[in-house]
Every structure is written in structure tokens, then in C-alpha cells.
Design a protein around this motif. Structure first.
Motif, PDB file in Angstrom:
ATOM      1  N   MET A  29       0.679  -1.348  -0.254  1.00 23.40           N
ATOM      2  CA  MET A  29       0.058  -0.106   0.010  1.00 23.40           C
ATOM      3  C   MET A  29       0.866   1.245   0.082  1.00 23.40           C
ATOM      4  N   ALA A  30       2.215   1.108   0.931  1.00 26.82           N
ATOM      5  CA  ALA A  30       2.958   2.229   0.613  1.00 26.82           C
ATOM      6  C   ALA A  30       3.617   2.333  -0.718  1.00 26.82           C
ATOM      7  N   ILE A  31       3.866   1.552  -1.548  1.00 25.25           N
ATOM      8  CA  ILE A  31       4.323   1.754  -2.833  1.00 25.25           C
ATOM      9  C   ILE A  31       3.153   2.503  -3.738  1.00 25.25           C
ATOM     10  N   GLU A  32       1.918   1.858  -3.508  1.00 23.98           N
ATOM     11  CA  GLU A  32       0.840   2.464  -4.288  1.00 23.98           C
ATOM     12  C   GLU A  32       0.638   3.695  -4.121  1.00 23.98           C
ATOM     13  N   LYS A  33       0.783   4.192  -2.716  1.00 25.98           N
ATOM     14  CA  LYS A  33       0.381   5.435  -2.329  1.00 25.98           C
ATOM     15  C   LYS A  33       1.352   6.454  -2.701  1.00 25.98           C
ATOM     16  N   TRP A  34       2.749   6.139  -2.332  1.00 28.06           N
ATOM     17  CA  TRP A  34       3.704   7.163  -2.639  1.00 28.06           C
ATOM     18  C   TRP A  34       4.707   6.954  -3.899  1.00 28.06           C
ATOM     19  N   GLY A  35       4.333   5.893  -4.627  1.00 29.09           N
ATOM     20  CA  GLY A  35       5.415   5.275  -5.565  1.00 29.09           C
ATOM     21  C   GLY A  35       6.665   4.434  -5.313  1.00 29.09           C
ATOM     22  N   ALA A  36       7.364   4.037  -6.346  1.00 31.27           N
ATOM     23  CA  ALA A  36       8.624   3.247  -5.738  1.00 31.27           C
ATOM     24  C   ALA A  36       9.812   4.334  -5.923  1.00 31.27           C
ATOM     25  N   PRO A  37      10.884   4.368  -5.158  1.00 32.88           N
ATOM     26  CA  PRO A  37      11.160   3.172  -4.214  1.00 32.88           C
ATOM     27  C   PRO A  37      10.341   3.668  -3.004  1.00 32.88           C
ATOM     28  N   VAL A  38      10.083   2.698  -2.186  1.00 36.44           N
ATOM     29  CA  VAL A  38       9.814   2.847  -0.683  1.00 36.44           C
ATOM     30  C   VAL A  38      10.741   1.892  -0.003  1.00 36.44           C
ATOM     31  N   TYR A  39      11.621   2.449   0.992  1.00 31.21           N
ATOM     32  CA  TYR A  39      12.510   1.806   1.945  1.00 31.21           C
ATOM     33  C   TYR A  39      12.015   0.997   3.095  1.00 31.21           C
ATOM     34  N   VAL A  40      12.709  -0.005   3.421  1.00 36.01           N
ATOM     35  CA  VAL A  40      11.992  -0.880   4.423  1.00 36.01           C
ATOM     36  C   VAL A  40      13.223  -1.170   5.318  1.00 36.01           C
ATOM     37  N   ARG A  41      13.411  -1.006   6.671  1.00 40.58           N
ATOM     38  CA  ARG A  41      14.514  -1.180   7.472  1.00 40.58           C
ATOM     39  C   ARG A  41      14.347  -2.608   7.920  1.00 40.58           C
ATOM     40  N   HIS A  42      15.398  -3.286   7.376  1.00 38.40           N
ATOM     41  CA  HIS A  42      15.261  -4.868   7.780  1.00 38.40           C
ATOM     42  C   HIS A  42      14.020  -5.746   6.974  1.00 38.40           C
ATOM     43  N   GLU A  43      14.292  -6.803   6.593  1.00 43.03           N
ATOM     44  CA  GLU A  43      13.451  -7.668   5.999  1.00 43.03           C
ATOM     45  C   GLU A  43      12.117  -7.450   6.830  1.00 43.03           C
ATOM     46  N   ILE A  44      11.215  -7.230   5.622  1.00 43.14           N
ATOM     47  CA  ILE A  44       9.786  -6.797   6.561  1.00 43.14           C
ATOM     48  C   ILE A  44       9.248  -8.160   7.341  1.00 43.14           C
ATOM     49  N   VAL A  45       9.397  -9.294   6.744  1.00 42.08           N
ATOM     50  CA  VAL A  45       9.116 -10.701   7.388  1.00 42.08           C
ATOM     51  C   VAL A  45      10.466 -11.493   7.103  1.00 42.08           C
ATOM     52  N   HIS A  46      10.507 -12.598   7.711  1.00 42.33           N
ATOM     53  CA  HIS A  46      11.521 -13.329   7.313  1.00 42.33           C
ATOM     54  C   HIS A  46      11.366 -14.475   6.348  1.00 42.33           C
ATOM     55  N   ASN A  47      11.308 -14.120   5.047  1.00 45.45           N
ATOM     56  CA  ASN A  47      11.287 -15.181   3.932  1.00 45.45           C
ATOM     57  C   ASN A  47      11.431 -14.325   2.762  1.00 45.45           C
ATOM     58  N   LYS A  48      12.827 -15.269   1.855  1.00 45.46           N
ATOM     59  CA  LYS A  48      13.320 -14.674   1.066  1.00 45.46           C
ATOM     60  C   LYS A  48      12.371 -14.308  -0.418  1.00 45.46           C
ATOM     61  N   ARG A  55      10.498  -6.499  -3.383  1.00 47.30           N
ATOM     62  CA  ARG A  55      11.657  -5.661  -3.994  1.00 47.30           C
ATOM     63  C   ARG A  55      11.277  -5.494  -5.688  1.00 47.30           C
ATOM     64  N   ASP A  56      10.677  -6.490  -6.250  1.00 46.06           N
ATOM     65  CA  ASP A  56      10.351  -6.431  -7.755  1.00 46.06           C
ATOM     66  C   ASP A  56       9.211  -5.390  -7.713  1.00 46.06           C
ATOM     67  N   LYS A  57       8.537  -5.134  -6.742  1.00 43.20           N
ATOM     68  CA  LYS A  57       7.523  -4.161  -6.750  1.00 43.20           C
ATOM     69  C   LYS A  57       7.942  -2.689  -6.507  1.00 43.20           C
ATOM     70  N   GLY A  58       9.007  -2.612  -5.945  1.00 40.14           N
ATOM     71  CA  GLY A  58       9.626  -1.252  -5.639  1.00 40.14           C
ATOM     72  C   GLY A  58      10.121  -1.080  -4.174  1.00 40.14           C
ATOM     73  N   ALA A  59      10.156  -2.103  -3.452  1.00 38.03           N
ATOM     74  CA  ALA A  59      10.754  -1.992  -2.271  1.00 38.03           C
ATOM     75  C   ALA A  59      12.255  -1.966  -2.213  1.00 38.03           C
ATOM     76  N   VAL A  60      12.715  -1.298  -1.414  1.00 39.79           N
ATOM     77  CA  VAL A  60      14.423  -1.512  -1.009  1.00 39.79           C
ATOM     78  C   VAL A  60      14.869  -1.480   0.343  1.00 39.79           C
ATOM     79  N   PHE A  61      15.463  -2.660   0.484  1.00 35.65           N
ATOM     80  CA  PHE A  61      15.648  -3.379   1.805  1.00 35.65           C
ATOM     81  C   PHE A  61      16.825  -2.946   2.491  1.00 35.65           C
ATOM     82  N   VAL A  62      17.023  -2.209   3.640  1.00 38.26           N
ATOM     83  CA  VAL A  62      18.041  -1.747   4.139  1.00 38.26           C
ATOM     84  C   VAL A  62      18.277  -2.140   5.638  1.00 38.26           C
ATOM     85  N   GLU A  63      19.401  -2.190   6.172  1.00 33.26           N
ATOM     86  CA  GLU A  63      19.564  -2.655   7.646  1.00 33.26           C
ATOM     87  C   GLU A  63      19.321  -1.402   8.571  1.00 33.26           C
ATOM     88  N   GLU A  64      19.878  -0.111   8.078  1.00 34.77           N
ATOM     89  CA  GLU A  64      19.831   1.071   9.154  1.00 34.77           C
ATOM     90  C   GLU A  64      19.297   2.194   8.591  1.00 34.77           C
TER      91      GLU A  64
END
Length: 316
Positions: A29-48, A55-64
Motif C-alpha cells: 500500500m505504501a508503494i501504491e500511495k507514494w510510488g517506488a522506491p519505498v525503503y524498508v528497514r530490515h526484511e519486512i518478514v523473514h522470508n526470501k 523488491r520487484d514491486k519497488g521496495a528497497v531493503f536496508v539494515e539501518e
């Protein structure tokens, strides 16, 4: 050659819980609302699989937080974050959405309430797990002490044995936690605990379903990621329930077929962050090799749903 017969015990409930479902929706919903990229601190859930799909939809995963540009939205993972993280995001005037599972947030609130009452907290959890880091980070250093085993309870040094409370990580083994709680109460009779265990309904239900198939199945396959605490606990619960062999598999391609040689029954379940699609993939792989009879073993029904934050439900 005819395929050998195989009884497949399919555990229910299995797979996605309400907190995981909500966290994934938040990113989408964040990608839909604000467009890509949307950053996510740590894996949103633990599943590759889930992470790669987002990630394919526009999320960028970072650790900090430092890895996020100030002009793009950032989402905090379902595991929760230390209090300093949203405080820093607010200081930088970043748009942020907290996808912490409401059941993890409940533990955070519990810890704060005990601390305000002057109690030091003992947390039962796994060192280094993001949920443990997030919960311990709700309070100043030294206010939350971590124990992982009953042996740790014997060694933990507290400020005042009369002024203690305990909380737990939500994804622990129910049976292991009972032992640790017993050790805490034996050493610190005045310790206060939650009114109801912090271990979440989904973790408990998935472990109960595995126990129900553990004594029937020659082997159990747990679909989940190696860094998923609740998935790894399911493997342990299966072994403890009497299953001779249990294996954690990320995808069907990871199944160790040699270990299943000669089995007549297999149980299949999935951790709370594993999508049903991956369970179906494993079932299909079994059907390619065996003449499969599927028997669903249901121990509970789940109808829990958590709302996404208001900011994502608002237009614009």
C-alpha cells in the motif's frame, strides 16, 4: 514403475499469520500511495520469496535508517524496532510507517508499563533476533536483561530480586518457554509476568498442529526461512513430538530426498512468514515422486485480522 504410496499430513493452521499479512500489505500500500522506491528497514518478514517479490514491486531493503534517503518513505519491519529508530526518523522529518506486529507492540507496552512501576525486566528471547533487539530497545540499557535458557536464569544478575517482571519474544517454543518461566519463578518468587503468555496465537497454534502430526509422520517438512525464529521452532517441536526426522526447507528445490527414502508418511507445515504458494510447491514436488493421499490435520481455526495504519487508508 508405480509411485510408492505416501500419506501427507497437512498441518492447519500453517503459514501466514495476521501480523505478517498486515506487514506485507503495508509495504504494498505504501508503494501504491507514494510510488517506488519505498525503503524498508530490515526484511519486512523473514522470508526470501516475500522479500524478493516486494523488491520487484519497488521496495528497497536496508539494515539501518542511515541507508535511507530523507525524501522517501521508510517502513519498519514486523519484528519491531528500538525506540531510538522512530525518534531519529522523526528528527530527520522522514515519512515513516511502523509495520510492527500489534502483538509485538503489546509486549513493548508491557515492558514500559513494568518499567514505569519501577521494575527491572527480564526478557526471554534469542540474542540478536530483531524482535529481541526491538523490545530491549524500548527501555534504557540495563533495564532489560536477556535470558535464553534455564541455565541463563541461574546466572542473571538483577538489581533487586523483589522488583522484577518478565516478557517474552512472541515466536518462541511454547514448551521451552514454560521451562524458563518455571526457572525464573523458582529463583525470583516475586517476579511479575504477563496476564497471558506473550507467545503469539499464531506461534502457539502452529506448534500445536505440528505436535498433532509429529507422532503420525515418518518425516516433517517445515516450509520457512533459516532466519525465521518461528519456523525453526517448528522443526524442534516436530522432533520433540516424536517425529524421527524434520527438515526446514525454503523451497521445494531444497528438499533432501535421500533423507525421505523409504518414508510412508510426511507431515507438511509452514512458518508464519511463509506463503501458501510455497507449501503448494512442496506438495506438488511430493506428488511427482509419490502416490499421495492428503489428510489435513486441523487443531485450531484463525480469524484474526489487524488493520493497517490510518495513513495508508487515507487517500492522497
Amino acid at each position: 514403475m508405480p509411485k510408492p504410496p505416501l500419506t501427507l499430513y497437512l498441518a492447519a493452521p500453517r503459514g501466514f499469520c495476521a501480523g505478517v499479512d498486515r506487514a506485507i500489505k503495508i509495504v504494498e500500500m505504501a508503494i501504491e500511495k507514494w510510488g517506488a522506491p519505498v525503503y524498508v528497514r530490515h526484511e519486512i518478514v523473514h522470508n526470501k520469496y516475500v522479500v524478493d517479490d516486494l523488491r520487484d514491486k519497488g521496495a528497497v531493503f536496508v539494515e539501518e535508517l542511515d541507508d535511507c534517503p530523507g525524501d522517501r518513505p521508510v517502513i519498519f519491519s514486523a519484528h519491531g524496532v528500538p525506540k531510538a529508530v522512530p525518534a531519529e526518523a522523526a528528527r530527520r522529518e522522514m515519512v515513516y510507517v511502523d509495520a510492527t506486529c500489534p502483538l509485538v507492540s503489546k509486549v513493548h507496552i508491557e515492558a514500559e508499563r513494568h518499567s514505569q512501576a519501577g521494575l527491572q525486566i527480564i526478557m526471554i528471547g534469542h540474542a540478536g533476533h530483531p524482535e529481541t533487539i526491538g523490545t530491549m530497545g524500548q527501555l534504557p540499557e540495563g533495564e532489560v536483561l536477556l535470558v535464553e535458557t534455564p541455565a541463563d536464569v541461574a546466572k542473571v544478575g538483577v538489581r533487586d530480586p523483589e522488583q522484577l517482571a518478565f516478557v517474552t519474544q512472541t515466536t518462541l517454543s511454547v514448551d521451552d518457554t514454560i521451562e524458563i518461566v518455571a526457572a525464573l519463578k523458582a529463583r525470583f518468587p516475586a517476579i511479575q509476568g504477563p496476564h497471558k503468555e506473550d507467545i503469539c496465537y499464531a506461534t502457539t497454534n502452529r506448534q500445536e498442529a505440528v505436535k498433532a502430526i509429529g507422532s503420525k509422520a515418518d518425516a516433517i517438512l517445515v516450509v520457512g526461512a533459516p532466519n525465521s525464529s518461528n519456523s525453526r521452532r517448528l522443526v524442534e517441536v516436530a522432533r520433540r513430538a516424536g517425529c524421527p526426522y524434520s527438515q526446514l526447507v525454503q523451497r521445494a528445490e531444497n528438499i533432501d530426498w535421500r533423507a525421505l527414502d523409504g518414508v510412508r508418511s510426511v507431515g507438511v507445515t509452514a512458518g508464519a512468514s511463509a506463503p501458501e504458494l510455497l507449501v503448494e510447491e512442496v506438495i506438488d514436488a511430493l506428488k511427482q515422486r509419490y502416490d499421495v493421499t492428503v489428510e489435513e490435520v486441523e487443531t485450531a481455526q484463525e480469524n484474526v485480522e489487524f488493520k493497517v495504519p490510518r495513513v495508508l487508508r487515507q487517500a492522497g
